[in-house]
Write a protein that holds these residues in place. Structure first.
Motif, PDB file in Angstrom:
ATOM      1  N   UNK A 171       0.811  -1.227   0.000  1.00  0.00           N
ATOM      2  CA  UNK A 171       0.000   0.000   0.000  1.00  0.00           C
ATOM      3  C   UNK A 171       0.839   1.271   0.000  1.00  0.00           C
ATOM      4  N   UNK A 172       2.151   1.150  -0.232  1.00  0.00           N
ATOM      5  CA  UNK A 172       3.003   2.346  -0.253  1.00  0.00           C
ATOM      6  C   UNK A 172       2.592   3.320  -1.339  1.00  0.00           C
ATOM      7  N   UNK A 173       2.104   2.805  -2.470  1.00  0.00           N
ATOM      8  CA  UNK A 173       1.677   3.703  -3.546  1.00  0.00           C
ATOM      9  C   UNK A 173       0.480   4.539  -3.106  1.00  0.00           C
ATOM     10  N   UNK A 174      -0.439   3.927  -2.374  1.00  0.00           N
ATOM     11  CA  UNK A 174      -1.628   4.632  -1.908  1.00  0.00           C
ATOM     12  C   UNK A 174      -1.270   5.708  -0.888  1.00  0.00           C
ATOM     13  N   UNK A 175      -0.406   5.380   0.050  1.00  0.00           N
ATOM     14  CA  UNK A 175      -0.039   6.364   1.076  1.00  0.00           C
ATOM     15  C   UNK A 175       0.795   7.485   0.472  1.00  0.00           C
ATOM     16  N   UNK A 176       1.651   7.167  -0.492  1.00  0.00           N
ATOM     17  CA  UNK A 176       2.455   8.213  -1.134  1.00  0.00           C
ATOM     18  C   UNK A 176       1.571   9.166  -1.912  1.00  0.00           C
ATOM     19  N   UNK A 177       0.577   8.631  -2.599  1.00  0.00           N
ATOM     20  CA  UNK A 177      -0.371   9.471  -3.344  1.00  0.00           C
ATOM     21  C   UNK A 177      -1.151  10.373  -2.395  1.00  0.00           C
ATOM     22  N   UNK A 178      -1.656   9.788  -1.319  1.00  0.00           N
ATOM     23  CA  UNK A 178      -2.443  10.573  -0.359  1.00  0.00           C
ATOM     24  C   UNK A 178      -1.603  11.658   0.294  1.00  0.00           C
ATOM     25  N   UNK A 179      -0.356  11.327   0.588  1.00  0.00           N
ATOM     26  CA  UNK A 179       0.541  12.303   1.205  1.00  0.00           C
ATOM     27  C   UNK A 179       0.913  13.408   0.226  1.00  0.00           C
ATOM     28  N   UNK A 180       1.286  13.032  -0.970  1.00  0.00           N
ATOM     29  CA  UNK A 180       1.701  13.999  -1.987  1.00  0.00           C
ATOM     30  C   UNK A 180       0.593  14.992  -2.297  1.00  0.00           C
ATOM     31  N   UNK A 181      -0.647  14.512  -2.299  1.00  0.00           N
ATOM     32  CA  UNK A 181      -1.767  15.348  -2.718  1.00  0.00           C
ATOM     33  C   UNK A 181      -2.617  15.862  -1.565  1.00  0.00           C
ATOM     34  N   UNK A 182      -2.188  15.608  -0.318  1.00  0.00           N
ATOM     35  CA  UNK A 182      -2.906  16.090   0.869  1.00  0.00           C
ATOM     36  C   UNK A 182      -4.371  15.676   0.857  1.00  0.00           C
ATOM     37  N   UNK A 183      -4.619  14.420   0.551  1.00  0.00           N
ATOM     38  CA  UNK A 183      -5.989  13.941   0.427  1.00  0.00           C
ATOM     39  C   UNK A 183      -6.641  13.747   1.786  1.00  0.00           C
ATOM     40  N   UNK A 184      -7.937  14.039   1.849  1.00  0.00           N
ATOM     41  CA  UNK A 184      -8.709  13.753   3.054  1.00  0.00           C
ATOM     42  C   UNK A 184      -8.820  12.234   3.245  1.00  0.00           C
ATOM     43  N   UNK A 185      -9.071  11.842   4.452  1.00  0.00           N
ATOM     44  CA  UNK A 185      -9.168  10.425   4.758  1.00  0.00           C
ATOM     45  C   UNK A 185     -10.265   9.758   3.927  1.00  0.00           C
TER      46      UNK A 185
END
Length: 560
Positions: A171-185
């Motif tokens: 799931x590193x790709x998912x967390x990196x995407x969420x972090x990079x784009x400041x996504x809401x939970x």
């Protein structure tokens, strides 16, 4: 392939009903949105022309939205200025009704997708594709060819090759995407899913390839289709394809939140931002060490006419969002070293994601798509190959093969793979247009091999036999690489039969019509990501159950 004969949507009748209910709770015409989505997919299939589609809905779109800037005929040229700021119209429609009423509408519209199986993306022929070993080197077309593709021919088309057999479900790709784009939970622009499929490959699990897991995996970001139905239904050109590189993006300044793009997407990748985002725009900063002076540097992308448009990072309230393939990186706004990369690719430990210009034979995406066994081998031996200087320091003209191995503290397996790469290599070199890391690494490996062969004969019958390379022919080397790195049997694109021409190619097992999600190697709840404001957020899978029902921002996206 539709999961229901009476449903136009590839994700099936339950998903279609969910979308229709979602539109019923907006201020926009439900019937119009559903019909436009259906006909947009007819356009991609070649059953309806772009001109016919535009003409069929022009009057209805003008009546509903007061504008029709859909990207057909001269509409795309008319684009932006008239539509700017129209998101306020949508928000005003809710602000007067009170927070309780708005929250109720939010829960209805953000209720989440009906539970659809991965079989919605599968085909009855899944698992029967030609072997990559047989087809390697062949270009092969994908999907139909429509008017839109004729218009949008370009030298650069960003895309991905995702090696599902290397995915370990971390799931590193998912967390990196969420972090990079400041996504809401719960706003997951990517999904990583394990699945079982009893009707394909005899029910056997995926092979364990170089760090992968013995499960069938599917990684699903936006497919950035060359002929995107979501773009065809957008009345304002908020959803558009960037001419210079084929990225399908959403201009947050232009988006009115009608959600028609969400209905027209065959892959279920769109999200609607109801509340104010958790991270304010002024708080957005670069991730992974990137330095930015102004949030606009990594939220706005560059266009050929000199304008910039707000298309990157998390969306503002009242707009649609999805995977962007990191346009601020492709524009060099986060440093030249990040051009040709994405946050998800950079974060993937087993290098399952290869991003690049899918039209360039030098790109990582192209190389891994056309030569997966060689590409895997290059990636896996890269840290073990001695440098030219190390070889020159350790060897002399008196060394034979065995003494060279001993002096360099390497084994014959490594040299065997290096020599096999050399035999099949076209020695293209990486070029200098973008980050072509596979060919960069290949070049380094071949330089080391050339240095080694200055001291040791690797072409003698005896040494070739020890290296398990037969007569040293290309077929022998190809077999050796497949023996070492695995021989993926399938190469496919999701729903390529409907003509959207997605720009993500998958290596590995394609889901069949009976595929269904199962528990993966890692639970979403076990991983977290960090946003620009320093907050650490737990990843969640199901937005409705895990976020919306708790009173947080809601959305309908495919939750599998």
């Amino acid at each position: 392939m539709s999961t229901d004969d009476e449903s136009f949507h590839p994700l099936g009748s339950e998903w279609e009903d969910e979308l229709e209910e979602m539109l019923d709770d907006t201020e926009y015409d439900t019937e119009l949105g559903m019909k436009m989505a259906q006909d947009a997919m007819r356009v991609t299939k070649g059953e309806l022309s772009e001109a016919e589609f535009h003409e069929k809905y022009h009057e209805d779109v003008m009546e509903e939205f007061g504008e029709d800037n859909r990207p057909t005929a001269d509409a795309f040229e008319a684009a932006q200025e008239e539509a700017k700021g129209t998101v306020g119209r949508m928000l005003d429609k809710f602000s007067g009704d009170g927070e309780d009423t708005r929250r109720g509408a939010m829960k209805k519209m953000g209720a989440g997708a009906a539970a659809v199986g991965l079989g919605a993306w599968g085909t009855a022929e899944a698992g029967s594709q030609q072997s990559i070993a047989e087809a390697e080197g062949e270009e092969g077309g994908h999907g139909g060819h429509t008017e839109a593709q004729e218009v949008h021919e370009r030298d650069t088309q960003w895309g991905m090759t995702i090696d599902l057999e290397r995915c370990d479900g971390c799931l590193s790709c998912m967390t990196a995407c969420a972090s990079e784009n400041d996504l809401d939970q719960g706003v997951n622009w990517m999904y990583v899913m394990a699945f079982e499929d009893e009707l394909t490959a005899g029910g056997s699990p995926a092979p364990d390839v170089m760090g992968g897991v013995e499960q069938n995996m599917l990684v699903r970001p936006c497919q950035h289709c060359t002929d995107a139905p979501c773009e065809k239904v957008c009345p304002t050109t908020a959803r558009h394809t960037r001419d210079k590189d084929g990225l399908v993006l959403t201009d947050y300044d232009v988006c009115i939140g009608c959600r028609y793009c969400q209905v027209a997407c065959p892959y279920g990748v769109n999200y609607f931002q109801w509340d104010e985002p958790d991270v304010a725009h002024e708080d957005i900063t670069g991730h992974d060490g990137a330095e930015v002076d102004d949030p606009k540097e990594i939220t706005h992308a560059e266009y050929e006419n000199g304008e910039d448009r707000w298309v990157d990072s998390r969306s503002p309230r009242g707009t649609m969002s999805k995977c962007t393939m990191c346009p601020s990186m492709q524009d060099g706004q986060q440093g030249e070293e990040r051009v040709g990369t994405t946050a998800c690719e950079r974060a993937c430990p087993p290098d399952a994601i290869q991003f690049g210009n899918v039209k360039s034979e030098r790109s990582d995406a192209y190389q891994h798509r056309e030569h997966p066994s060689k590409s895997r081998a290059i990636i896996d031996i890269s840290y073990s190959v001695p440098s030219v200087d190390e070889i020159d320091e350790a060897l002399s003209d008196d060394d034979d093969f065995e003494s060279a191995l001993e002096a360099l503290e390497i084994d014959s397996e490594l040299v065997s793979v290096m020599k096999a790469i050399d035999i099949v290599s076209e020695r293209l070199g990486p070029g200098d247009e973008e980050n072509n890391s596979i060919l960069e690494t290949e070049q380094s490996i071949l330089e080391s091999l050339d240095a080694l062969e200055e001291y040791v004969d690797l072409e003698s019958e005896e040494v070739l036999s020890e290296l398990r390379l037969g007569d040293g022919e290309e077929d022998d080397a190809g077999s050796r690489l497949r023996e070492y790195a695995g021989n993926p049997s399938n190469k496919f694109k999701l729903l390529e039969d409907i003509g959207t021409n997605p720009n993500i190619t998958y290596i590995g097992q394609e889901p069949g019509p009976e595929a269904h999600q199962v528990e993966g190697p890692n639970s979403y709840g076990d991983v977290t990501y960090t946003r620009s404001d320093g907050s650490e957020v737990a990843m969640v899978d199901n937005r409705k159950e895990d976020v919306l029902d708790e009173g947080t921002v809601g959305d309908a996206g495919v939750s599998l």
